[in-house]
Each structure stands twice: as C-alpha cells, then as structure tokens.
Design an enzyme around this catalytic site. Structure first.
Site, short mmCIF file in Angstrom:
data_model
loop_
_atom_site.label_atom_id
_atom_site.label_comp_id
_atom_site.label_asym_id
_atom_site.label_seq_id
_atom_site.Cartn_x
_atom_site.Cartn_y
_atom_site.Cartn_z
N GLU A 11 18.58 66.76 47.53
CA GLU A 11 19.21 66.78 48.84
C GLU A 11 19.76 68.18 49.11
OE1 GLU A 11 22.21 63.85 49.37
OE2 GLU A 11 20.90 62.17 48.89
N GLU A 44 32.80 64.41 53.81
CA GLU A 44 32.94 65.17 52.57
C GLU A 44 34.39 65.32 52.12
OE1 GLU A 44 30.15 65.35 51.50
OE2 GLU A 44 28.76 65.72 53.13
#
Length: 273
Positions: A44, A55
C-alpha cells in the site's frame, strides 16, 4: 485472474504500508523495493494529505513531512512508473477523497491504470458514497477496496456483497497506530464477510509485532502493517530501507511458519494480467 486475486490464492498475504515522500521519494522507492524483495505480497502506497482523518500521530507526522518536502500526486505517479520497471507485486494507493477530487477523479484513476496500480483505498469515503469512485475504478480495471470496522455492525453484510479485490478489516476503533493488544472480535467480522461473498479479508490497524501478525493471519487471509513501518522510516530516515526489508521478512516468515503460507509471489513476473 487479477494480481490481487493471485496473491491471496497463494496463501496468507503480508501487506506493508508506506507514506510516499517521507523522508523523500528516493528513500520511498528503495524501501518499496526492499519490501518486495523480502516477501511483501501487496504494498500500500500512501499519498500524503493535509488532513488524514483516519491516521494516528505516526502517519499524520509522515504526511506533514512529505507535504513539506514538496511531494505531489504527479511526483508519486512518476515514482510508481519507476517501480513498475521491475517491481511486480500488486500496488494499491491509499489516500483521501479530496486528493482524488482535486486531481480529477477520472484523470486520477486513468493514470493509476496506465502506470500499473491494482487498486485504490479511500478510508474517508462511506459505503453510501463509494459508487462515484468505484464505478470509475471498474471502468479502468482497478479494484476499489472496501473497509469494514467494528462500528460497521449490521452494514458489514451490505459492504461485503459489493466488495472488490479484498476487504480491509479495521481491527480497532479509532485511528491507525501500534497497539499492545487487538481486542476486537475480528474473526467474527471476517466470518460475516465470508457469509456474503467469498472474497479475501486482510486485517489492519494496530498490528506491529510478528506475534500479532501471525495471530491475525490465523483468522483472515492477510495482515496489513503501516504505523510500525512508517515509524521506522521516521527513525532511520534515508538509512531506513534495509531495516524495513528486514522487518518485512521477519513478519512474512512468521506468518508463513505459523499459518502454512505458500511461497510469496516475489518479483518473478512483470506486466499486468
């Protein structure tokens, strides 16, 4: 069969994540090659965004540093073109809807297809709004990867029925980041997906040790590790790629040892199927 499907057909997959451009794109390139050479089955690639809501502090910091260093979507596309000269493992972009919108959705996806990307993950796009991206991806042969989380509950079956490529199973509530323990019943989440569709499930968020990776692989088709690698990139900077390669090898070896994975796909092929 797509490259993503081939990966999961060969056994339990190890999927590392890296934020492109932290500390710079040359180091990102070297780290991706080190991952591929040491057993990564699918990689990824994170395209930095100024407000990465999914995040935790580790990947947020990497996003800020990469953007401050002048990383752009076009420069990341150029990086992938270089990687695709010899790196043949599947590559998937993970980014945010605004990155794609600002570039132009069709232009973004078309370029992804042209440079050899295999899929796209947009963690801030809810299921109800995914079709405007998923339809374009299908038109260019990319898998639009769906996520399910502990909060998805009754929506898991609905998401699973329309899932493509693989299902990203979010193991923990909150944002990304290493965790001491994965307390969520991820096995039940995977089972709910499989009841609707025979599609691979890979577990991510919070996995940082070989022991956690092996345990998660035992109840799924693959394991995704991001923050531990991004943290390594931050600590070692330009010297990080060999450390990242060694970490990937350790994780993949442990998954293979405890879960009977077949040999990883490696870099023996080139071109898209």
């Amino acid at each position: 069969m797509s490259r993503i499907a081939e990966v999961f057909a060969k056994g339990k997959a190890f999927i590392p994540f890296i934020t492109c451009g932290d500390p710079d794109l040359e180091t990102t390139e070297a780290a991706v090659r080190a991952m591929a050479e040491n057993g990564a089955d699918l990689i990824e690639l994170g395209i930095p965004f100024s407000d990465p809501t999914a995040e935790g502090p580790v990947i947020q910091g990497a996003n800020i540093r990469a953007l401050a260093g002048g990383v752009t979507t076009d420069r990341i596309f150029a990086l992938v073109r270089k990687l695709r000269r010899d790196v043949t493992v599947p590559l998937v972009f993970m980014t945010y809807a605004n990155v794609v919108f600002s570039y132009g959705t069709e232009r973004f996806v078309r370029t992804c297809a042209e440079i050899g990307l295999d899929g796209l993950i947009l963690p801030d796009v809810p299921f109800e709004e995914k079709e405007e991206f998923a339809a374009v991806c299908r038109g260019y042969g990319l898998d639009f990867i769906s996520l399910i989380a502990p909060t998805s509950k009754n929506r898991i079956s609905m998401i699973a029925r329309e899932a493509e490529g693989f299902v990203y199973v979010v193991s923990s509530l909150g944002v990304t980041g290493a965790r001491r323990e994965i307390a969520t019943d991820v096995e039940k989440m995977v089972k709910l997906v499989k009841e609707q569709k025979e599609i691979p499930c890979a577990i991510g968020f919070g996995i940082s040790t070989p022991e956690q990776a092996a345990a998660m692989a035992a109840v799924s088709d693959g394991v995704i590790v991001g923050s531990a690698i991004v943290d390594m990139m931050a600590r070692y900077g330009k010297e990080a790629p060999p450390h990242v390669g060694a970490f990937v090898k350790e994780m993949k070896d442990r998954i293979r040892k405890e879960n009977g994975s077949m040999e990883c796909p490696g870099n023996e092929r080139s071109g898209k199927d």
